[in-house]
Scaffold this active site. Sequence first.
Site, PDB file in Angstrom:
ATOM      1  N   PHE B 134     -21.595 -18.533  31.903  1.00 44.29           N
ATOM      2  CA  PHE B 134     -20.409 -18.161  31.146  1.00 44.29           C
ATOM      3  C   PHE B 134     -19.319 -19.200  31.418  1.00 44.29           C
ATOM      4  CE2 PHE B 134     -16.473 -15.719  30.388  1.00 44.29           C
ATOM      5  CZ  PHE B 134     -16.700 -15.396  29.064  1.00 44.29           C
ATOM      6  N   ASP B 205     -22.816 -12.974  38.917  1.00 42.34           N
ATOM      7  CA  ASP B 205     -21.863 -12.372  37.984  1.00 42.34           C
ATOM      8  C   ASP B 205     -22.615 -11.292  37.198  1.00 42.34           C
ATOM      9  OD1 ASP B 205     -20.224 -11.678  35.854  1.00 42.34           O
ATOM     10  OD2 ASP B 205     -19.424 -13.700  35.607  1.00 42.34           O
ATOM     11  N   TYR B 230     -14.553  -4.139  31.653  1.00 45.27           N
ATOM     12  CA  TYR B 230     -14.276  -3.635  30.299  1.00 45.27           C
ATOM     13  C   TYR B 230     -15.438  -3.781  29.323  1.00 45.27           C
ATOM     14  CZ  TYR B 230     -12.897  -8.578  29.629  1.00 45.27           C
ATOM     15  OH  TYR B 230     -12.861  -9.940  29.601  1.00 45.27           O
ATOM     16  N   LYS B 231     -16.608  -4.160  29.841  1.00 50.92           N
ATOM     17  CA  LYS B 231     -17.787  -4.228  28.977  1.00 50.92           C
ATOM     18  C   LYS B 231     -18.563  -2.913  29.110  1.00 50.92           C
ATOM     19  CE  LYS B 231     -17.846  -9.267  29.414  1.00 50.92           C
ATOM     20  NZ  LYS B 231     -17.601  -9.657  28.014  1.00 50.92           N
ATOM     21  N   ARG B 379     -24.590 -11.637  17.623  1.00 56.72           N
ATOM     22  CA  ARG B 379     -24.895 -10.969  18.885  1.00 56.72           C
ATOM     23  C   ARG B 379     -24.667  -9.468  18.735  1.00 56.72           C
ATOM     24  NH1 ARG B 379     -21.490 -11.812  24.466  1.00 56.72           N
ATOM     25  NH2 ARG B 379     -20.157 -10.323  23.379  1.00 56.72           N
TER      26      ARG B 379
END
Lengths: 405, 405
Positions: B134, B205, B230-231, B379
């Site tokens: 990421f 991560d 927050y995912k 996605r």
Amino acid sequence: VPGSEVDVTVGLTEDDFRVLDAGDSLNCARDKFDLQDESIYLDGNSLGAMPRSAPARLAEIARDWRTDLNRGWTEHGWLDLPLTLGDKIAQLIGADPGEVVAGDSTSVNLFKLLGTALCLRPGRRTILTEDANFPSDLYIARGVERMTGGAARVKAVPRGDLADAIDDDTAILMLTQADFRTGHLHDMAALTRGAAEHGALTLWDLSHTAGVHPVDLNGCDVDLAVGCGYKYLNGGPGAPAYLFVARRHHDTLEQPLSGWLGHEQPFLFDTEYRPATGVARTICGTPSVFGLATLEAGVDILLEHDITEIHRKSTALTGMFIRLIDQECTADGFRIVTPRKDERRGSQVSIVHPDAERFIAGLADRGVVGDFRAPNILRFGFAPLYVRYTDVWEAVTQLKDVARA
Amino acid sequence: VPGSEVDVTVGLTEDDFRVLDAGDSLNCARDKFDLQDESIYLDGNSLGAMPRSAPARLAEIARDWRTDLNRGWTEHGWLDLPLTLGDKIAQLIGADPGEVVAGDSTSVNLFKLLGTALCLRPGRRTILTEDANFPSDLYIARGVERMTGGAARVKAVPRGDLADAIDDDTAILMLTQADFRTGHLHDMAALTRGAAEHGALTLWDLSHTAGVHPVDLNGCDVDLAVGCGYKYLNGGPGAPAYLFVARRHHDTLEQPLSGWLGHEQPFLFDTEYRPATGVARTICGTPSVFGLATLEAGVDILLEHDITEIHRKSTALTGMFIRLIDQECTADGFRIVTPRKDERRGSQVSIVHPDAERFIAGLADRGVVGDFRAPNILRFGFAPLYVRYTDVWEAVTQLKDVARA
């Protein structure tokens, strides 16, 4: 300053404070906070009171989250909040639009800007600070020192030695404008000038001044600054902090916490970091929207009032408190450690007494909230938007009672 | 895995998906989120949906702020939230109590732990990572590299070269468990073992795995980890992140963002930093209470369900989506880049198509929310707590329509 016309030769009475409240140009502001009428809250420099508008702001964000989900980032301006709210905070601290970012904690922001300072002053090793600076500021500076493997070193000296300690190895002079213990206010203009004469930058922590004092960063040619969102800005428990970088440093600004939202085009998800233009490159991770929303509620109230008026009332409240302690409590062994000179005093009065902790607890039982700071300080903060002159009378009356109980 | 019993030789029909929904052991969970019935939200890996309990939690914190002001820090446990909520998150990621802290952003936490890793492995210079990690993780590693003046250096290699690139100069192997673009899942156990064989630490991560995958940090002997709130944890826009440090490192753990709340006794306001015991020393500034409260609302829902069940449904949803794309969209030029092997697939399906951006916009117009990732990826994320099997049918049906419009 209100109160200065009260005749000191005859002694202050409760009526003097009632008269001051009646004539207070800010007496409509208290109603913008959700405080009980009987609450005498002299700890707004620890956690500010709740704006009445805050719950509705929270509910609004929750509604937008529910309804629009990930579209909220753009449709409700969440992604831009660090900059749009930063521009509002800029108005409180003498900064220009585009120089302030809201987000992260004061300590994290300090780390970013100490890293920035070392990049802007290559070859210079010293982070100069005051040995009585707020502990977290000292700890963070030591963290920078460790991380650089000694390429930076912290030099912490007593207040009186600061001016002389600035030299050609000083990369940055890092100070807190108002001392959290005593309320002593540094001369920002003079110290910043002194640093500049040696080619050093300045980094001011405004945590105990922004929102009560007419901070003038650009007027003083300050380079960098940080501040807290939950004290006089009334942003709520653990609200995001903010940072300032003077525009003249924007082109060369580089900071260590180079996260994705400081990228020029974060949604390209490029593997190479290309910093955003200007102060936006100090943004690290995704903005904390609920915290920013309540912070905005607090900042909006401040912007509805004149900071000069706020400061005038701050000076009056603290001045009257000192006079009343002098008048009422001379026999009780209190020693005021806050400067008596208006221009050297932040919006607090700190009193040393061996029984400080017990007295603060006793006051709390009587509905007067102050703060204890180890080992022996009673600390009273005066947030002019919601503290009343009669609160000063009542607090001192209760303190006298507690001390003599 | 549900769906594996569906006969593939006759082709999937809408009924197959209805049957799967009817038999779904998690079909009561969607009601814990405030989603419109018609909402087909396949972007929970960007921003999770809102727990129905979140607004009440926010209102509760606001009430406590109003009523108890600064006493809230102790009386309502606000100060302890990073650790108490950390202990809850620990249950989702195979960590023990006292190993996880909630707070700050993922990027800030990464910086802390990369600094930690360099201290734990003195003399080693390399931060090894994947070149497709990421972007923020890569940017932060470069920030560490700059801050150390080159004492640390980042080495980013293709996925297939990782195992061979670990050597005796590797201080830390830093990887994201599930690739945010493709959903490819690393073999955490094998890579962690490979690093350990060379005396290197690992930092994982978990942003795209925690909450959908039975992450087993201690089972894999992982040293350090971070993750997003927050995912799949459904903590709300910009919710605080979290970090993990294995207990064996607690005594020697040192981190650069040494703020006041990581101090052993923060309220002594000591000028010398003495780190708190254990993982608490990774705390930096004051916790962001509103963000932590909504994060807790999201985590509490996850803890009401079995992560094995959640993962089973994740595998079924993504597997059925892939099968349906294969069945319905062969003529449309889509190429699935997410691994087809269940054990290598995160909770998403990514499809490459030159018109990806336009298709994602067209789907949004039809009420199917996916995500575009430049330059050409559609996605789709599958949060098993609120995504239905019939959403899979509907999404593919709409995608086929959009592609042929």
